[in-house]
Design an enzyme around this catalytic site. Structure first.
Site, PDB file in Angstrom:
ATOM      1  N   LYS A 114       0.827  -1.212   0.000  1.00 61.26           N
ATOM      2  CA  LYS A 114       0.000   0.000   0.000  1.00 61.26           C
ATOM      3  C   LYS A 114       0.857   1.256   0.000  1.00 61.26           C
ATOM      4  O   LYS A 114       0.455   2.266  -0.565  1.00 61.26           O
ATOM      5  CB  LYS A 114      -0.988  -0.015   1.174  1.00 61.26           C
ATOM      6  N   LYS A 196      -4.267 -10.906  -6.332  1.00 58.21           N
ATOM      7  CA  LYS A 196      -5.558 -11.189  -5.687  1.00 58.21           C
ATOM      8  C   LYS A 196      -6.641 -10.226  -6.169  1.00 58.21           C
ATOM      9  O   LYS A 196      -6.351  -9.081  -6.518  1.00 58.21           O
ATOM     10  CB  LYS A 196      -5.418 -11.179  -4.150  1.00 58.21           C
ATOM     11  N   LYS A 199     -10.912  -4.975  -3.892  1.00 56.45           N
ATOM     12  CA  LYS A 199     -11.900  -3.899  -4.031  1.00 56.45           C
ATOM     13  C   LYS A 199     -11.303  -2.674  -4.703  1.00 56.45           C
ATOM     14  O   LYS A 199     -11.967  -1.956  -5.413  1.00 56.45           O
ATOM     15  CB  LYS A 199     -12.350  -3.426  -2.646  1.00 56.45           C
TER      16      LYS A 199
END
Ligand code: ATP
Ligand code: LTN
Length: 332
Positions: A114, A196, A199
């Site tokens: 992130k 993966k 969202k």
């Protein structure tokens, strides 16, 4: 509560749940209620570790709460609440931060990913995210934490923090165990099947949202990236097909051998259509229930208010004991 093991889990309100969230985590939360005492939470405080539009965050939080109910979490059976409503999480987080090492947090792969994705906002909250997650779990002394495989490292850290606290201050916290299913713990992106499904993926074709309508779901599966041979079988290197087989298997309950024989001699087009239809039909009741619940704001408010009261009562007892253990003076 009866003397059953305690489950805790949380999900971020960073958008509509994906099929990955559903298969890897949320779908199991309903059935677990029959066997365990369950506490589930929409983790809005975790969500703001990356920039959020306040109006959208509020909307996504309400939607996530209703979606959890639509997926089978029953606020009469479980404690279902919104994280920021229960102040003990932030309070315990501080104490756990003081028992967490810089080096441990630096090794977290989610932090590394992130911070690379948001280089202009590598904030302290993003760094200490796992300590707040440990606080969520330890504030209830949960035994088991159902999550997808990507959260395993955070859970190991939560156990280490709990262990360290126990060594310093005397045995107190239960060491939480991850509860990760064998198949479907990591659903992959439909466009890059080595990554993966997430969202926050920018490519809308990469993930199925559980509120997508039937045509959209089928269209996204039709466009799913596969490989250039034509055999429907689960084999190393066939990431796209392996992912579709995993999805089909978790939704229909068929094992890989049954799927291979069902589609022997058929093409990828037929298989993709079958997966799309099975997923869309499976999610139809979730969509209907979500629409019904969303129209009843009063009821949702009653549920989350009561959920927060129960969660606060439960966790306050634990956090008060922690305050005493670390040497804070009793307020009363
Ligand atoms: P974000 O992209 O905002 O980080 P996310 O889609 O990864 O979000 P989370 O809210 O972080 O979702 O995760 C909620 C739960 O869903 C966690 O238990 C997580 O392990 C699980 N999960 C998320 N993505 C997948 C996936 N692709 N496959 C299986 N489980 C998943
Ligand atoms: N980090 C988790 C969300 C989360 C969580 C928790 C999961 C926050 N607190 C406590 C289980 C238990 C994620 O899914 N990204």
């Amino acid at each position: 509560m009866e003397d059953k093991k305690l489950i805790f889990s949380g999900i971020q309100p960073t958008g509509t749940f994906t099929l990955g969230n559903y298969i890897g985590a949320v779908r199991n939360w309903g059935p677990l209620q029959d066997q365990y005492n369950c506490i589930y939470c929409v983790v809005d405080m975790h969500a703001i570790t990356v920039r959020q539009d306040p109006v959208k965050l509020r909307q996504n939080t309400m939607n996530s709460y209703a979606l959890l109910m639509a997926c089978g979490v029953d606020p009469e059976k479980s404690i279902l609440f919104i994280q920021s409503h229960v102040k003990t999480h932030a309070e315990l987080n501080w104490i756990l931060c003081c028992n967490t090492q810089f080096g441990e947090l630096s090794r977290m792969t989610q932090f590394k990913d992130k911070s690379q994705r948001h280089p202009d906002d590598v904030n302290a909250g993003l760094f200490t995210y796992p300590s707040l997650m440990a606080a969520d779990i330890l504030a209830y002394n949960a035994d088991l934490v159902p999550v997808g495989i990507d959260q395993k490292q955070h859970l190991e850290l939560a156990r280490n923090i709990a262990q360290r606290f126990n060594q310093r201050y005397g045995d107190f916290f239960t060491l939480p165990e991850p509860y990760i299913q064998e198949i479907g713990a990591k659903v992959m992106s439909l466009q890059e099947p080595t990554k993966k499904m997430s969202k926050s993926d920018e490519n809308p074709n990469a993930c199925i949202l559980i509120l997508d309508d039937k045509d959209t779901i089928i269209r996204k599966f039709k466009r799913a990236v596969t490989d250039s041979d034509a055999e429907i079988c689960y084999r190393e290197g066939k990431d796209g097909i392996n992912n579709l087989m995993t999805i089909y298997s978790t939704i229909t309950g068929k094992d890989f051998a049954a799927i291979e024989s069902e589609f022997a001699g058929k093409g990828y087009g037929d298989f993709k259509l079958a997966v799309g239809e099975a997923v869309a039909d499976h999610l139809e009741p979730v969509r209907t229930e979500f629409a019904r619940l969303s129209a009843d704001k009063e009821y949702l408010k009653k549920c989350y208010t009561e959920g927060a009261e129960k969660a606060l009562r439960y966790s306050q007892r634990i956090v008060s004991k922690v305050y005493r253990k670390v040497g804070f003076v009793d307020r009363t």
